[in-house]
Design an enzyme around this catalytic site. Structure first.
Site, mmCIF file in Angstrom:
data_model
loop_
_atom_site.group_PDB
_atom_site.id
_atom_site.type_symbol
_atom_site.label_atom_id
_atom_site.label_comp_id
_atom_site.label_asym_id
_atom_site.label_seq_id
_atom_site.Cartn_x
_atom_site.Cartn_y
_atom_site.Cartn_z
ATOM 1 N N TRP A 30 0.795 -1.221 0.000
ATOM 2 C CA TRP A 30 0.000 0.000 0.000
ATOM 3 C C TRP A 30 0.832 1.278 0.000
ATOM 4 O O TRP A 30 0.330 2.339 -0.324
ATOM 5 C CB TRP A 30 -0.914 0.037 1.231
ATOM 6 N N GLY A 44 6.847 -6.329 0.587
ATOM 7 C CA GLY A 44 6.069 -6.241 1.819
ATOM 8 C C GLY A 44 6.926 -6.550 3.024
ATOM 9 O O GLY A 44 8.148 -6.360 3.003
ATOM 10 N N GLU A 91 11.247 -7.937 -1.983
ATOM 11 C CA GLU A 91 11.799 -6.734 -1.346
ATOM 12 C C GLU A 91 11.043 -6.556 -0.047
ATOM 13 O O GLU A 91 9.843 -6.309 -0.035
ATOM 14 C CB GLU A 91 11.648 -5.501 -2.232
ATOM 15 N N LEU A 92 11.800 -6.654 1.075
ATOM 16 C CA LEU A 92 11.164 -6.749 2.384
ATOM 17 C C LEU A 92 11.516 -5.546 3.253
ATOM 18 O O LEU A 92 11.735 -4.461 2.749
ATOM 19 C CB LEU A 92 11.564 -8.077 3.032
ATOM 20 N N GLU A 104 11.385 -2.370 12.853
ATOM 21 C CA GLU A 104 11.029 -1.409 11.815
ATOM 22 C C GLU A 104 9.792 -0.634 12.254
ATOM 23 O O GLU A 104 8.740 -1.223 12.515
ATOM 24 C CB GLU A 104 10.762 -2.123 10.495
#
EC number: 1.2.1.79
Length: 539
Positions: free
Chosen positions: A179, A254, A276-277, A408
């Site tokens: 998102w 995500g 891609e994290l 994070e």
């Protein structure tokens, strides 16, 4: 210059940008929502979901939801369309990307409204998505032919073996996009997949699906067959596994937790995946840095898109000799950022996207302050502006046991740490399982590049926040460690969507005993030939 002691007492609040632009309701009318929703593959068996506008908390769009059966149907439709698309010359496919590039720039105001309405970010940060998407379209539109062309390779036997490496499309790509960057992360990964001859089944986040659906319409207008890009919507744990279950390759952006699950499901089917994290990205301000430029860069690095950016900075390491001077500049600029939610340029930062993000940001800040951290700027929610606004926040005195130190945050919060030696700074920056992006600030570019090479991240920016490396679309971008697998951009960004195929043609003589040679003489001949090939420097 603001004195650091005054800033540390939390004086002042971020100003509010003057209201400007259309309202969310005017920018996203029900007629537009209805039109875009027709692009979702959904049979009507699942209850629709109503999304909310982060800027106001008001209902934004009612969107159909897909079932696992709908996902299977989307793959069937995509598979029927894909062979004819793959049969076209690469140049024909690439031309669609170049037409999309032009249409996107021409009609950018439409999608800027949608991005702001769905994410709550400031318009300038929404424009970053247009910029990145257009750059990816241009790059693969111009470079796909070169990336995908057949390449002559050295044969098993010089002269007698003609060997060519070719690239064939995977088939149908399962593409799950998040998102936070709904245009860039739904489209920029799909573009090279299309250029390589694939179809795509895309599951964007429902919160930001209108942006992805708008981009699909635009790409169809540019010449993409409609069946090639199928869009499905639904709850991640329900629809996500179905997307992976049918894919010939999976592209996912995500969280690290979900990425592990996607990787396991893909591996069980023996299909590849690029992921891609998350990140806990570090910025290093060296003793010789230009402090004004570094402070301006830190604002961009930490607070673009309200910190809801995988490559934004959450840990800031400053040389002790310049820490006070740098922090005074950084805190002053941070406190001056204008918050606002108008659908027009003018605000420096928008809102968070959801109550979940606001809860995480609030918890990280409040727990850190309770445990002894000091707020140098920000630190408070701003509900009088909108339901999900939180001030850009600088925390000093953060210690390892605080969640904000290692988890994070994915919000407008950065922690400050001081260092005495560059070795200490590099070690601290690398002391995380993540490895996505980092930033180094120094007047000595050679020194900066040397330190950059020691940082364990997929991209490193010297004297820039994140845009220099990310915008270098001919070079790969991705993460190390818990930040993911594979790369977008550059050759790797398109070749991941292909299978390598070697075609070798043998002429005159077989690679076997022939022309009267028995096994022993054949072995002796090839032993001598191998020695000659090595002496001649053949590879």
């Amino acid at each position: 210059m603001t004195d650091i002691s005054a800033v540390s007492r939390g004086t002042g609040r971020n100003p509010v940008a003057p209201g400007a632009g259309r309202t969310v309701a005017a920018a996203v009318p029900k007629s537009l929502v209805a039109r875009l929703a027709r692009g979702v593959t959904a049979g009507g068996d699942a209850e629709p979901v109503t999304t909310l506008a982060p800027l106001t908390g008001e209902p934004l769009a009612e969107l159909p939801q897909s079932t696992p059966e709908d996902v299977a149907g989307a793959y069937r439709a995509a598979r029927l369309a894909q062979p004819a698309w793959a049969a076209l010359p690469v140049r024909r496919r690439a031309e669609v990307l170049l037409r999309f590039h032009d249409l996107l720039l021409k009609r950018q105001d439409e999608v800027l409204d949608l991005i702001q309405a769905e994410t709550g970010k400031a318009r300038l940060h929404a424009f970053e998505e247009v910029l990145a998407t257009a750059m990816a379209a241009r790059h693969y539109g111009r470079s796909a032919v070169g990336y995908l062309k057949d390449r002559r390779r050295g044969g098993a036997v010089p002269v007698f073996t003609h060997t060519v490496e070719g690239r064939r499309p995977k088939g149908v790509i399962g593409h799950i996009s998040p998102w936070n960057y709904p245009l860039e992360l739904s489209v920029s990964d799909a573009l090279p997949a299309f250029a390589a001859g694939n179809a795509v089944v895309n599951k964007p986040d429902t919160q930001t699906a209108l942006t992805a659906l708008w981009a699909r319409e635009l790409l169809i207008e540019a010449g993409l067959p409609a069946e090639l890009w199928q869009v499905v919507l639904g709850d991640g744990p329900v629809v996500g596994p179905a997307v992976v279950e049918h894919a010939d390759y999976v592209s996912f952006t995500g969280s690290t937790r979900t990425g592990r699950d996607v990787a396991q499901r893909a591996a069980a089917r023996l299909v590849g995946a690029s992921l891609e994290l998350g990140g806990k990205n570090a910025m290093l301000v060296l003793a010789d840095a230009d402090l004004d430029k570094a402070a301006e860069g830190a604002v961009r690095a930490c607070f673009s898109s309200a910190g809801q950016l995988c490559i934004s900075i959450e840990r800031l390491f400053v040389h002790r000799s310049v820490a006070d001077a740098f922090l005074a500049r950084f805190a002053e600029r941070t406190a001056a950022l204008r918050l606002g939610g108008g659908l027009a340029y003018g605000a420096d930062m928008g809102s968070l996207v959801s109550g979940r993000q606001l809860e995480t940001v609030t918890r990280h800040v409040e727990e850190a302050v309770k445990a002894g951290a000091t707020v140098l700027a920000g630190g408070q929610a701003r509900p009088e502006i909108g339901p999900l606004f939180f001030e850009p926040t600088i925390l000093d005195g953060v210690t390892p046991e605080m969640a904000v130190c290692s988890e994070e945050t994915f919000g407008p919060v950065v922690s400050i740490y001081r260092f005495d030696t560059e070795e200490e700074a590099v070690t601290a920056a690398n002391a995380t399982p993540y490895g996505l992006n980092s930033s180094v600030w120094t007047r000595d570019l050679r020194r900066g590049r040397a330190i950059a090479a020691r940082l364990r991240t997929g991209t490193v920016n010297v004297n820039e926040a994140y845009a220099a490396a990310y915008g270098s679309v001919a070079s790969p971008m991705g993460g190390m460690g818990d930040s993911g697998l594979g790369r977008r951009h550059g050759a790797e960004g398109i070749l991941r969507f292909t299978e390598a195929q070697t075609i070798a043609s043998q002429r005159v003589m077989p690679i076997a005993p022939a022309f009267g040679l028995d096994d022993e003489k054949f072995a002796a001949l090839f032993t001598k030939s191998l020695r000659i090939m090595k002496a001649l420097g053949l590879k």
